[in-house]
Design a protein around this motif. Structure first.
Motif, PDB file in Angstrom:
ATOM      1  N   VAL A  84      59.155   7.705 -21.245  1.00  0.00           N
ATOM      2  CA  VAL A  84      59.624   8.672 -19.952  1.00  0.00           C
ATOM      3  C   VAL A  84      60.761   6.405 -20.524  1.00  0.00           C
ATOM      4  CG1 VAL A  84      58.425   9.631 -19.618  1.00  0.00           C
ATOM      5  CG2 VAL A  84      58.416   7.513 -18.539  1.00  0.00           C
ATOM      6  N   ALA A  85      60.063   5.411 -20.420  1.00  0.00           N
ATOM      7  CA  ALA A  85      61.332   4.448 -20.319  1.00  0.00           C
ATOM      8  C   ALA A  85      60.890   3.386 -21.264  1.00  0.00           C
ATOM      9  CB  ALA A  85      61.086   4.099 -18.468  1.00  0.00           C
ATOM     10  N   SER A  86      61.892   2.207 -21.225  1.00  0.00           N
ATOM     11  CA  SER A  86      61.356   1.005 -21.792  1.00  0.00           C
ATOM     12  C   SER A  86      62.716   0.355 -21.170  1.00  0.00           C
ATOM     13  CB  SER A  86      61.561   1.346 -23.686  1.00  0.00           C
ATOM     14  OG  SER A  86      62.881   0.989 -23.226  1.00  0.00           O
ATOM     15  N   GLN A  87      61.841  -1.099 -21.606  1.00  0.00           N
ATOM     16  CA  GLN A  87      62.236  -2.528 -21.076  1.00  0.00           C
ATOM     17  C   GLN A  87      61.759  -3.725 -22.226  1.00  0.00           C
ATOM     18  OE1 GLN A  87      60.612  -4.455 -18.129  1.00  0.00           O
ATOM     19  NE2 GLN A  87      62.178  -5.519 -17.935  1.00  0.00           N
ATOM     20  N   HIS A  88      63.475  -3.723 -22.497  1.00  0.00           N
ATOM     21  CA  HIS A  88      62.930  -5.080 -23.837  1.00  0.00           C
ATOM     22  C   HIS A  88      63.908  -6.464 -23.470  1.00  0.00           C
ATOM     23  CE1 HIS A  88      63.829  -6.254 -28.139  1.00  0.00           C
ATOM     24  NE2 HIS A  88      64.691  -7.342 -27.430  1.00  0.00           N
ATOM     25  N   VAL A  89      62.581  -7.386 -23.505  1.00  0.00           N
ATOM     26  CA  VAL A  89      63.384  -8.640 -23.409  1.00  0.00           C
ATOM     27  C   VAL A  89      62.570  -9.986 -24.582  1.00  0.00           C
ATOM     28  CG1 VAL A  89      62.353 -10.546 -21.844  1.00  0.00           C
ATOM     29  CG2 VAL A  89      61.416  -8.275 -21.208  1.00  0.00           C
ATOM     30  N   HIS A  90      63.847 -10.594 -24.665  1.00  0.00           N
ATOM     31  CA  HIS A  90      63.653 -11.609 -25.307  1.00  0.00           C
ATOM     32  C   HIS A  90      63.398 -13.119 -25.430  1.00  0.00           C
ATOM     33  CE1 HIS A  90      67.148  -9.192 -27.214  1.00  0.00           C
ATOM     34  NE2 HIS A  90      67.855  -9.366 -26.157  1.00  0.00           N
ATOM     35  N   LEU A  91      61.685 -13.191 -25.998  1.00  0.00           N
ATOM     36  CA  LEU A  91      61.434 -14.410 -25.611  1.00  0.00           C
ATOM     37  C   LEU A  91      61.565 -16.073 -26.056  1.00  0.00           C
ATOM     38  CD1 LEU A  91      57.740 -12.548 -25.998  1.00  0.00           C
ATOM     39  CD2 LEU A  91      58.945 -12.565 -23.756  1.00  0.00           C
ATOM     40  N   ASP A  92      62.569 -15.544 -27.537  1.00  0.00           N
ATOM     41  CA  ASP A  92      62.502 -17.004 -28.124  1.00  0.00           C
ATOM     42  C   ASP A  92      62.978 -15.746 -29.430  1.00  0.00           C
ATOM     43  OD1 ASP A  92      60.549 -15.930 -30.169  1.00  0.00           O
ATOM     44  OD2 ASP A  92      59.533 -17.347 -29.219  1.00  0.00           O
ATOM     45  N   HIS A  93      63.701 -17.423 -30.151  1.00  0.00           N
ATOM     46  CA  HIS A  93      64.529 -16.895 -31.558  1.00  0.00           C
ATOM     47  C   HIS A  93      63.460 -15.134 -32.129  1.00  0.00           C
ATOM     48  CE1 HIS A  93      67.863 -17.026 -34.204  1.00  0.00           C
ATOM     49  NE2 HIS A  93      66.158 -17.565 -35.022  1.00  0.00           N
ATOM     50  N   ASN A  94      62.428 -15.797 -32.167  1.00  0.00           N
ATOM     51  CA  ASN A  94      62.089 -15.219 -33.140  1.00  0.00           C
ATOM     52  C   ASN A  94      61.300 -13.562 -32.346  1.00  0.00           C
ATOM     53  OD1 ASN A  94      62.347 -16.561 -35.427  1.00  0.00           O
ATOM     54  ND2 ASN A  94      60.614 -17.679 -34.997  1.00  0.00           N
ATOM     55  N   ASN A  95      60.726 -13.468 -31.814  1.00  0.00           N
ATOM     56  CA  ASN A  95      59.550 -12.700 -30.439  1.00  0.00           C
ATOM     57  C   ASN A  95      60.193 -11.866 -29.604  1.00  0.00           C
ATOM     58  OD1 ASN A  95      57.312 -13.037 -32.246  1.00  0.00           O
ATOM     59  ND2 ASN A  95      57.727 -15.502 -30.745  1.00  0.00           N
ATOM     60  N   CYS A  96      59.885 -10.370 -29.286  1.00  0.00           N
ATOM     61  CA  CYS A  96      60.466  -9.760 -28.174  1.00  0.00           C
ATOM     62  C   CYS A  96      59.596  -9.054 -27.153  1.00  0.00           C
ATOM     63  CB  CYS A  96      61.152  -8.539 -28.524  1.00  0.00           C
ATOM     64  SG  CYS A  96      62.520  -9.454 -29.268  1.00  0.00           S
TER      65      CYS A  96
END
Length: 145
Positions: A84-96
């Motif tokens: 029903v919902a999602s949140q996306h975060v960029h951790l570093d150049h390679n990882n989300c």
């Protein structure tokens, strides 16, 4: 409200008192009630995969893995009744990192979560589910307390 009296050895009582203090409970009773609720909820989900639940799925993935981001998005769309919902975060150049909020029957939520976390390039997936009781099948969910 009913009163329960229990006896435990000194070491267990001391460890429980430390837990009460560490988690900032006002008293032992609140801590005990939370522990019992958690165990009862876990037992309900184990006993019946058709129980309704809400959950969060959190996972880290390699954003450079071939077509992985597209596959993950497609899987979420294919399970729009569960995710029903999602949140996306960029951790570093390679990882989300993504966190999905999910709801539905426990077996369906677990299957969706496992399908996502088993994708090549997904790391550290963790599903947390909480049993809930529907106020009515076509409306919002109401948590049992």
């Amino acid at each position: 409200m009913r009163r329960l009296t229990i006896s435990v050895d000194n070491a267990l009582a001391d460890a429980f008192d430390e837990l009460v203090k560490k988690k900032s409970y006002l008293n032992r009773s609140e801590a005990f009630r939370d522990l019992v609720r958690k165990e009862l909820g876990d037992a309900e989900l184990e006993d019946s995969d058709s129980s309704w639940c809400v959950g969060t799925l959190t996972y880290v993935y390699d954003h450079h893995a071939r077509q992985l981001a597209n596959r993950l998005t497609e899987m979420q769309h294919n399970h729009h009744d569960i995710v029903v919902a999602s949140q996306h975060v960029h951790l570093d150049h390679n990882n989300c990192l993504e966190t999905l909020i999910m709801r539905g029957r426990a077996n369906e939520v677990k299957a969706c979560a496992h399908a996502i976390t088993s994708q090549t390039g997904v790391h550290h997936g963790n599903l947390h589910i909480i049993p809930v009781e529907l106020s009515s099948p076509s409306t919002r969910m109401a948590t049992k307390f």
